[in-house]
Design an enzyme around this catalytic site. Sequence first.
Site, short mmCIF file in Angstrom:
data_model
loop_
_atom_site.label_atom_id
_atom_site.label_comp_id
_atom_site.label_asym_id
_atom_site.label_seq_id
_atom_site.Cartn_x
_atom_site.Cartn_y
_atom_site.Cartn_z
N CYS A 104 21.28 31.10 -3.39
CA CYS A 104 19.96 31.25 -3.02
C CYS A 104 19.42 32.43 -3.74
O CYS A 104 19.66 33.71 -3.72
CB CYS A 104 20.01 31.75 -1.47
SG CYS A 104 18.06 31.88 -1.00
N CYS A 158 17.23 35.07 -2.04
CA CYS A 158 17.84 36.11 -1.11
C CYS A 158 18.91 36.83 -2.08
O CYS A 158 19.00 38.16 -1.74
CB CYS A 158 18.88 35.14 -0.23
SG CYS A 158 18.39 33.81 0.13
N ASP A 159 19.50 36.25 -3.23
CA ASP A 159 20.66 37.00 -3.62
C ASP A 159 20.30 37.88 -5.17
O ASP A 159 20.89 38.54 -5.50
CB ASP A 159 21.76 36.27 -3.84
CG ASP A 159 22.41 36.03 -2.35
OD1 ASP A 159 22.34 36.81 -1.70
OD2 ASP A 159 23.27 34.99 -2.27
C1 FAD Z 1 24.51 32.02 1.26
C2 FAD Z 1 23.11 31.96 1.70
C3 FAD Z 1 22.14 32.94 1.57
C4 FAD Z 1 20.80 32.75 2.13
N1 FAD Z 1 19.87 33.87 2.31
C5 FAD Z 1 18.80 33.78 2.91
C6 FAD Z 1 18.02 34.77 2.68
O1 FAD Z 1 18.29 35.87 2.52
N2 FAD Z 1 16.59 34.65 3.24
C7 FAD Z 1 16.41 33.39 3.95
O2 FAD Z 1 15.22 33.14 4.56
N3 FAD Z 1 17.11 32.29 3.97
C8 FAD Z 1 18.27 32.54 3.33
N4 FAD Z 1 19.07 31.26 3.23
C9 FAD Z 1 18.68 30.07 3.48
C10 FAD Z 1 18.91 29.81 5.29
O3 FAD Z 1 20.00 30.28 5.69
C11 FAD Z 1 18.33 28.46 5.82
O4 FAD Z 1 17.14 28.23 5.32
C12 FAD Z 1 18.45 28.59 7.18
O5 FAD Z 1 19.67 28.99 7.82
C13 FAD Z 1 18.14 27.14 7.74
O6 FAD Z 1 18.37 27.17 9.23
P1 FAD Z 1 18.54 25.76 9.96
O7 FAD Z 1 18.67 26.24 11.23
O8 FAD Z 1 17.68 24.77 9.41
O9 FAD Z 1 19.89 25.39 9.41
P2 FAD Z 1 21.38 25.86 9.35
O10 FAD Z 1 21.57 27.36 9.27
O11 FAD Z 1 22.03 25.22 8.33
O12 FAD Z 1 22.15 25.78 10.82
C14 FAD Z 1 22.36 24.44 10.99
C15 FAD Z 1 23.16 24.52 12.32
O13 FAD Z 1 23.63 22.90 12.74
C16 FAD Z 1 24.85 22.86 13.16
N5 FAD Z 1 25.32 21.49 12.74
C17 FAD Z 1 25.55 20.78 11.45
N6 FAD Z 1 25.85 19.62 11.60
C18 FAD Z 1 25.95 19.38 12.82
C19 FAD Z 1 26.63 18.45 13.79
N7 FAD Z 1 26.97 17.07 13.40
N8 FAD Z 1 26.55 18.46 15.28
C20 FAD Z 1 26.35 19.67 15.95
N9 FAD Z 1 25.83 20.62 14.96
C21 FAD Z 1 25.71 20.76 13.50
C22 FAD Z 1 25.55 24.13 12.06
O14 FAD Z 1 26.71 24.41 12.72
C23 FAD Z 1 24.41 25.08 12.40
O15 FAD Z 1 24.79 25.40 13.86
C24 FAD Z 1 20.41 31.47 2.58
C25 FAD Z 1 21.37 30.48 2.71
C26 FAD Z 1 22.60 30.46 2.49
C27 FAD Z 1 23.65 29.45 2.21
#
Ligand code: FAD
Length: 325
Positions: free
Chosen positions: A153, A156-157
Site C-alpha cells: 500500500c 500507507c507505507d
Molecule cells: C498491509 C496493509 C496496509 C494498509 N494500510 C492502510 C493505511 O495505512 N490506511 C488505509 O486507509 N488503508 C490501509 N490499507 C487498506 C485497508 O486496510 C483496507 O482498505 C480496509 O481494511 C478494507 O476494509 P474492509 O472492511 O472492506 O475489508 P477487510 O479489512 O479486508 O476485512 C474483511 C473482513 O471480512 C472477513 N472475511 C473475509 N472472507 C470471509 C468469509 N468468507 N466469511 C466471513 N468473513 C470473511 C475477514 O476476516 C475480515 O474480517 C492497508 C492494507 C494492507 C493490507
Amino acid sequence: MSLEEILAKMGSGPDASELTDKDPYDVLVVGGGPAGSSAAIYAARKGIRTGIVADRFGGQVMDTLGIENFISVKHTEGPKLVASLEEHVKEYGVDIMNLQRAKRLEKKDMIELELENGAVLKSKTVIISTGARWRNVNVPGEAEFKNKGVAYCPHCDGPLFEGKDVAVIGGGNSGVEAAIDLAGIVKHVTVIEFNPELKADQVLQDRLHSLPNVTVVTNAQTSEITGTDKVNGITYIDRATGEEHHVELQGVFVQIGLVPNTEWLGDTLERTRFGEIVVDKHGATDLPGVFAAGDCTDSAYKQIIISMGSGATAALGAFDYLIRN
Ligand SMILES: Cc1cc2nc3c(=O)[nH]c(=O)nc-3n(C[C@H](O)[C@H](O)[C@H](O)COP(=O)(O)OP(=O)(O)OC[C@H]3O[C@@H](n4cnc5c(N)ncnc54)[C@H](O)[C@@H]3O)c2cc1C
C-alpha cells in the site's frame, strides 16, 4: 495468533447447532473489518438485531503496522485500531461470531447464510463486507520479507521509505500511480512490468516518464526479492534476452491488483469481471435485501476510511429497506 484463535483451534468455539439455533437477525454483517464494523455500529444504533460473522475480526487492519491517514488520528497501529473497533461494536450489543467463515448465501423467505462449519444463520438483510487481499507476485522473498521491505500500500507505507530506493512491480494504473506517488518521497523508483509495454493510462505514463528519479523496465519477469533480515534487492529476468538482472534497493511495492474475497458467493450477486460486488449509491446489490460495503465492492478506492463510510451507507440502506418492506 490471538488467544481466541488458539482456543477456537482447540474446539472451544460455538458448534454449528448453537449458531443455527440463533434467532433471525434484522441485519447480518459478513466480515469484521472497518466496513463491517462500521455497518454493524450504524445498524445496531437503530435498535435492530445485528450480528457480525467474521473469519478474522479486524481484517486487513490487523496486518497493518502504522496508520497515518485515519482522519483525526495522526498515528495509530493496526491492532490498536482493531481493539477500538471491537470495543465500539460491543458497546451496542452486536452479536459477534468471530472465526467463522461464510460459505454460501441464499434468499428464501429470509436470507440464509451458511457457514463452513455447516451452521445456517437467517436474517432479513445481509451486508457483505468480506474485503480483499493483495494479489501476490509469488516469488521467493515475497512472503519472507512482507513488512520487512515488501509492501503493498503506497499511501500507507510509502513514507517509511523516504530517501531510499524502491521498486514497484506492476505497470498498470495502480503500479504507475504508486510509482508517481513514491517518486515524491523516495530517492529512486524502478518500475518493473511483465509485458513489453506499460498498461497504465497514457496521461499517467507521460507523468511517470517526466520524473527524474524513475526507471521503467518492461518485458521483465520478477524472479526473486532478495534480503537477509530485510529486503536488499530485486532480481528480474529480461524476457527478450533471458538475462538476469539484480537491482539493489530497500523496498518493493507489489502492485498487481487486489483480489476481492467474494469467490464464496458464486453466481448469487452481480460482480464485475474482477469479482467485485456491484453496488448502488445505497450500498444495495442486485439481490433485494443484500447490501455490500468496503474493499469487496466496486468502489474506486480501497482505504480504511472509505470502507467505513461505505459500511455506514450500507447499514442505512439496509435500515431503509427494512422500513419499506
Ligand atoms: C498491509 C496493509 C496496509 C494498509 N494500510 C492502510 C493505511 O495505512 N490506511 C488505509 O486507509 N488503508 C490501509 N490499507 C487498506 C485497508 O486496510 C483496507 O482498505 C480496509 O481494511 C478494507 O476494509 P474492509 O472492511 O472492506 O475489508 P477487510 O479489512 O479486508 O476485512 C474483511 C473482513 O471480512 C472477513 N472475511 C473475509 N472472507 C470471509 C468469509 N468468507 N466469511 C466471513 N468473513 C470473511 C475477514 O476476516 C475480515 O474480517 C492497508 C492494507 C494492507 C493490507
